[in-house]
Write an enzyme that holds these catalytic residues in place. Structure first.
Site, mmCIF file in Angstrom:
data_model
loop_
_atom_site.group_PDB
_atom_site.id
_atom_site.type_symbol
_atom_site.label_atom_id
_atom_site.label_comp_id
_atom_site.label_asym_id
_atom_site.label_seq_id
_atom_site.Cartn_x
_atom_site.Cartn_y
_atom_site.Cartn_z
ATOM 1 C CB CYS B 12 -0.903 -0.008 1.224
ATOM 2 S SG CYS B 12 0.017 0.077 2.758
ATOM 3 C CG HIS B 70 2.437 -0.980 12.279
ATOM 4 N ND1 HIS B 70 3.718 -1.451 12.079
ATOM 5 C CD2 HIS B 70 1.644 -1.712 11.464
ATOM 6 C CE1 HIS B 70 3.696 -2.437 11.194
ATOM 7 N NE2 HIS B 70 2.450 -2.622 10.791
ATOM 8 C CB CYS B 92 0.799 4.630 7.450
ATOM 9 S SG CYS B 92 -0.508 4.841 6.236
ATOM 10 C CG HIS B 120 -1.961 -4.280 15.172
ATOM 11 N ND1 HIS B 120 -1.402 -3.108 14.740
ATOM 12 C CD2 HIS B 120 -1.799 -5.170 14.156
ATOM 13 C CE1 HIS B 120 -0.935 -3.281 13.500
ATOM 14 N NE2 HIS B 120 -1.160 -4.537 13.132
ATOM 15 C CD GLU B 122 -3.514 0.976 12.558
ATOM 16 O OE1 GLU B 122 -3.080 0.208 11.678
ATOM 17 O OE2 GLU B 122 -4.669 1.442 12.537
ATOM 18 C CB SER B 214 0.542 -8.793 8.211
ATOM 19 O OG SER B 214 -0.405 -8.149 7.393
ATOM 20 C CG ASN B 216 -2.816 -5.920 5.356
ATOM 21 O OD1 ASN B 216 -2.826 -6.448 4.243
ATOM 22 N ND2 ASN B 216 -1.699 -5.520 5.951
#
Lengths: 274, 274
Positions: B12, B70, B92, B120, B122, B214, B216
């Site tokens: 991404c 993250h 990001c 996580h 993030e 991960s 995603n």
């Protein structure tokens, strides 16, 4: 045949409050019908001299104007307040809420989406409080061709079904970055709807009593119809047809938020005699 | 057997950007893995001397610290900035967004709900930006026993499925008066998910390539599995088992947002030879 009333039905807080206000005011005019029930409106006219006008332009020598439960537009209210007439506000507090939200959200630069019927007086009133862009929809796809801002505030007509409101919110979540959701659906409506749903799943016939121009009554009828195909929407006991009840074991009854108890009682009495 | 890549897959924007930042910085340390892909992390270590630390306490003589895609917690970032080290932020921008929203919404007095995995990095980072009450949930019923304020702001971990996010919003709409929804799910994630869904409906076998830590990538795997029971999550071509492909006609391939093209190519090459 057994008759069962839904566990929640009939008059809501806002309607009870408005009738009390109208009764204690007396000798007044309401701008549009105070509530969506013709029989009750007639009773107020005969017993308390509260007459119903179509709009503020019909006012002549009245000294008191009562604002209906559904509210009126911001402009009309301002005009009334500037005139010499006494303004008595019977707007349901649950309707005042989305009016205030619309005003505040348009001040803060949000596009506004109102989930509701654009021809309904409540929605016309709420919409009038927005300064900026405002879209009234019943279906999310009505927004397909509109280039929305990335921040949208959403309110609902108080008498709508929450499931559809959720669909509209979900649609907006996919389209814009911020969706500010104000759940302005009235609990009373919700409770009446849930109770009608529960009863209509068990009933062989459902009778929904209420004004045919009443949004919440129509919703109750549609919910019932969904679970019990023999559902009927009536305004008074005169519309009852004996044929409906043939071979039925359980008759469920519910009534809209502006249906007074005395009308419901008349319907029950008539069905009991069948 | 035919091999088909999903119409959208892999790296991404945020990951491409972070790798570029790390490559041009060189001779640096990242706080936690820069992206969730071990092979790519190794490549950066070998070719650019970018090493991976577990936390800021492991910093010793490094002169440059790179913040992972993250993000890190607000406290850790403050500590780094107070130190003599050069801070290079590869967070990001789609993660910076929910961090800012959390900060602003808690300043404005909202309860905050984060839809995501509390373990996580993030989510840990995003959560750390809230001053007030903040609840991290994967399922709406985790909120059942919490007495929420009447105004709640909701954000999502960038890599979550939007359908579940909607469920949480719908749940909140029934519980509180105002739900302020910020759809912080990343489009790239969404596009990869939609493409994996479409392909997995047609494929006989699906290979999802990406880090097993991960978020995603795991989502892609779960989506594929839902439509194509023979779905496999692998980190590299070494994990491929010939047996999987027996009697299969269409092999679909997708890859997580932190899976570099060179790994995907190796997988495709190996499958082509089967």
């Amino acid at each position: 045949m057994k008759i069962e009333l839904a566990s929640s039905y009939g008059f809501c807080f806002g309607v009870k409050r408005a009738i009390k206000i109208a009764e204690s005011a007396g000798n007044a005019a309401t701008i549009g019908p105070l509530i969506h029930n013709n029989e009750e409106i007639n009773r107020l006219a005969i017993n308390f001299n509260v007459k119903t006008l179509n709009g503020i332009n019909e006012l002549s020598d009245e000294r008191k104007a009562i604002i209906r439960t559904h509210g009126i537009t911001k402009d009309d209210l301002a005009k009334l307040k500037q005139s010499s007439i006494d303004v008595i506000d019977a707007t349901c507090p649950f309707v005042t809420k989305p009016q205030q939200i619309c005003e505040r959200m348009s001040e803060e630069g949000y596009d506004i989406v109102i989930f509701g019927d654009e021809n309904h007086p409540e929605v016309k009133g709420v919409k009038s409080y927005s300064y900026g862009r405002v879209f009234v929809v019943l279906e999310e796809n009505e927004l397909d061709d509109i280039k929305l801002k990335q921040k949208v505030a959403v309110v609902s007509q108080t008498t709508r079904k929450v499931e559809k409101f959720m669909q509209i919110v979900n649609y907006l979540m996919l389209r814009v970055k911020e969706v500010r959701v104000f759940n302005t659906i009235c609990n009373a409506t919700f409770e009446n709807q849930e109770a009608a749903k529960e009863l209509s799943k068990r009933a062989d016939i459902m009778i929904i009593i209420g004004g045919k121009n009443s949004s919440n009554t129509k919703q109750l009828y549609l919910i019932s119809k969904n679970f019990c195909k023999d559902s009927y929407l009536i305004e008074s006991e005169d519309e009852i047809d004996k044929e409906w009840f043939k071979n039925k074991e359980l008759c469920g009854i519910s009534a809209g938020a502006s249906t007074p108890d005395w009308i419901i009682q008349k319907v029950v009495n008539k069905i009991e005699k069948i």
